[in-house]
Design a protein around this motif. Structure first.
Motif, PDB file in Angstrom:
ATOM      1  N   TRP A  76       0.875  -1.245  -0.036  1.00 41.18           N
ATOM      2  CA  TRP A  76       0.072  -0.068  -0.047  1.00 41.18           C
ATOM      3  C   TRP A  76       0.868   1.536  -0.055  1.00 41.18           C
ATOM      4  N   HIS A  77       2.123   1.108   0.458  1.00 39.83           N
ATOM      5  CA  HIS A  77       2.904   2.151   0.338  1.00 39.83           C
ATOM      6  C   HIS A  77       3.244   2.894  -0.977  1.00 39.83           C
ATOM      7  N   TYR A  78       3.164   2.093  -1.800  1.00 41.66           N
ATOM      8  CA  TYR A  78       3.689   2.658  -3.163  1.00 41.66           C
ATOM      9  C   TYR A  78       2.355   3.534  -3.802  1.00 41.66           C
ATOM     10  N   ALA A  79       1.052   3.067  -3.709  1.00 41.46           N
ATOM     11  CA  ALA A  79      -0.186   3.785  -4.068  1.00 41.46           C
ATOM     12  C   ALA A  79      -0.085   4.920  -3.253  1.00 41.46           C
ATOM     13  N   THR A  80       0.404   4.994  -1.902  1.00 43.03           N
ATOM     14  CA  THR A  80       0.119   6.276  -1.308  1.00 43.03           C
ATOM     15  C   THR A  80       1.266   7.340  -1.680  1.00 43.03           C
ATOM     16  N   PHE A  81       2.567   6.831  -2.014  1.00 40.91           N
ATOM     17  CA  PHE A  81       3.500   7.873  -2.550  1.00 40.91           C
ATOM     18  C   PHE A  81       3.070   8.275  -3.922  1.00 40.91           C
ATOM     19  N   ALA A  82       2.312   7.585  -4.864  1.00 40.82           N
ATOM     20  CA  ALA A  82       1.752   8.095  -5.982  1.00 40.82           C
ATOM     21  C   ALA A  82       0.787   9.039  -5.678  1.00 40.82           C
ATOM     22  N   LEU A  83      -0.233   8.924  -4.694  1.00 41.55           N
ATOM     23  CA  LEU A  83      -1.111   9.901  -4.434  1.00 41.55           C
ATOM     24  C   LEU A  83      -0.574  11.232  -3.765  1.00 41.55           C
ATOM     25  N   LEU A  84       0.573  11.058  -2.786  1.00 43.15           N
ATOM     26  CA  LEU A  84       1.173  12.217  -2.381  1.00 43.15           C
ATOM     27  C   LEU A  84       2.090  12.850  -3.398  1.00 43.15           C
ATOM     28  N   SER A  85       2.300  12.435  -4.286  1.00 42.71           N
ATOM     29  CA  SER A  85       3.006  13.093  -5.547  1.00 42.71           C
ATOM     30  C   SER A  85       2.021  14.079  -6.100  1.00 42.71           C
ATOM     31  N   TYR A  86       0.791  13.885  -5.883  1.00 45.97           N
ATOM     32  CA  TYR A  86      -0.089  15.140  -6.538  1.00 45.97           C
ATOM     33  C   TYR A  86      -0.408  16.199  -5.413  1.00 45.97           C
ATOM     34  N   SER A  87       0.101  15.931  -4.108  1.00 46.69           N
ATOM     35  CA  SER A  87      -0.203  16.838  -3.198  1.00 46.69           C
ATOM     36  C   SER A  87       0.847  17.909  -3.074  1.00 46.69           C
ATOM     37  N   ASN A  88       0.362  19.259  -2.733  1.00 43.96           N
ATOM     38  CA  ASN A  88       1.056  20.359  -2.636  1.00 43.96           C
ATOM     39  C   ASN A  88       1.568  20.554  -1.273  1.00 43.96           C
ATOM     40  N   SER A  89       1.298  19.704  -0.325  1.00 48.05           N
ATOM     41  CA  SER A  89       1.624  19.827   1.092  1.00 48.05           C
ATOM     42  C   SER A  89       3.110  19.617   1.154  1.00 48.05           C
ATOM     43  N   GLN A  90       3.880  20.405   2.074  1.00 45.35           N
ATOM     44  CA  GLN A  90       5.072  19.980   2.362  1.00 45.35           C
ATOM     45  C   GLN A  90       5.584  18.859   3.107  1.00 45.35           C
ATOM     46  N   LYS A  91       4.487  18.510   4.040  1.00 44.79           N
ATOM     47  CA  LYS A  91       4.593  17.253   4.894  1.00 44.79           C
ATOM     48  C   LYS A  91       3.900  16.125   4.223  1.00 44.79           C
ATOM     49  N   LYS A  92       4.711  15.268   3.810  1.00 46.71           N
ATOM     50  CA  LYS A  92       4.332  13.934   3.045  1.00 46.71           C
ATOM     51  C   LYS A  92       4.755  12.788   3.699  1.00 46.71           C
ATOM     52  N   GLN A  93       4.901  12.674   4.996  1.00 48.52           N
ATOM     53  CA  GLN A  93       5.288  11.501   5.554  1.00 48.52           C
ATOM     54  C   GLN A  93       4.156  10.544   5.818  1.00 48.52           C
ATOM     55  N   ILE A  94       4.376   9.440   5.426  1.00 53.67           N
ATOM     56  CA  ILE A  94       3.144   8.283   5.458  1.00 53.67           C
ATOM     57  C   ILE A  94       3.210   7.598   6.738  1.00 53.67           C
ATOM     58  N   ASP A  95       4.350   7.351   7.246  1.00 54.89           N
ATOM     59  CA  ASP A  95       4.316   6.504   8.524  1.00 54.89           C
ATOM     60  C   ASP A  95       5.833   6.627   9.155  1.00 54.89           C
ATOM     61  N   ILE A  96       6.061   6.143   9.966  1.00 49.71           N
ATOM     62  CA  ILE A  96       7.451   6.269  10.785  1.00 49.71           C
ATOM     63  C   ILE A  96       8.527   5.915  10.008  1.00 49.71           C
ATOM     64  N   ASP A  97       8.432   4.685   9.338  1.00 51.56           N
ATOM     65  CA  ASP A  97       9.527   4.318   8.564  1.00 51.56           C
ATOM     66  C   ASP A  97       9.946   5.282   7.347  1.00 51.56           C
ATOM     67  N   TRP A  98       8.927   5.697   6.578  1.00 51.47           N
ATOM     68  CA  TRP A  98       9.121   6.225   5.282  1.00 51.47           C
ATOM     69  C   TRP A  98       8.931   7.564   5.516  1.00 51.47           C
ATOM     70  N   ILE A  99      10.114   8.542   4.998  1.00 51.86           N
ATOM     71  CA  ILE A  99      10.100   9.778   5.064  1.00 51.86           C
ATOM     72  C   ILE A  99      10.282  10.622   3.487  1.00 51.86           C
ATOM     73  N   HIS A 100       9.721  11.601   3.565  1.00 51.66           N
ATOM     74  CA  HIS A 100       9.852  12.384   2.234  1.00 51.66           C
ATOM     75  C   HIS A 100      11.060  12.860   2.183  1.00 51.66           C
ATOM     76  N   ILE A 101      12.173  12.773   1.201  1.00 46.08           N
ATOM     77  CA  ILE A 101      13.452  13.232   1.435  1.00 46.08           C
ATOM     78  C   ILE A 101      13.591  14.549   0.404  1.00 46.08           C
ATOM     79  N   GLU A 102      12.720  14.377  -0.809  1.00 46.80           N
ATOM     80  CA  GLU A 102      13.102  15.380  -1.705  1.00 46.80           C
ATOM     81  C   GLU A 102      11.916  15.529  -2.836  1.00 46.80           C
ATOM     82  N   SER A 103      11.836  16.641  -3.497  1.00 51.37           N
ATOM     83  CA  SER A 103      11.063  16.887  -4.752  1.00 51.37           C
ATOM     84  C   SER A 103      11.476  17.859  -5.621  1.00 51.37           C
ATOM     85  N   THR A 104      11.012  17.595  -6.746  1.00 52.99           N
ATOM     86  CA  THR A 104      11.911  18.212  -7.806  1.00 52.99           C
ATOM     87  C   THR A 104      10.490  18.672  -9.120  1.00 52.99           C
TER      88      THR A 104
END
Length: 85
Positions: free
Chosen positions: A2-30
């Motif tokens: 389910w993480h992969y689907a969530t990453f895809a969904l978050l890529s459309y978000s303009n929010s700066q906070k994109k952490q989905i759980d404790i293990d996965w952190i957002h490290i960069e956008s371009t």
């Protein structure tokens, strides 16, 4: 996973906070506003695995500049954006 689907969904978000759980952190956008390219990178803090999530076709620039390359055989500018990221 389910993480992969969530990453895809978050890529459309303009929010700066994109952490989905404790293990996965957002490290960069371009983003490249000229080509319409956008991508996010997420890293698993335990395994150090990295996942890159790309936005798909979401505005007219994708159709005018990138998707037409599939018809004409050219290499889309977004390809270079992805490679550089």
């Amino acid at each position: 996973h389910w993480h992969y689907a969530t990453f895809a969904l978050l890529s459309y978000s303009n929010s700066q906070k994109k952490q989905i759980d404790i293990d996965w952190i957002h490290i960069e956008s371009t983003q490249d506003s000229d080509t319409g390219f956008f991508a996010d990178a997420f890293m698993n803090s335990k395994t150090k695995n990295v996942v890159i999530a790309f936005r798909g076709t979401d505005d007219y620039k994708d159709w005018l500049k990138s998707n037409r390359c599939f018809l004409t055989g050219c290499l889309p500018a977004q390809y270079k954006n992805a490679k550089d990221f």
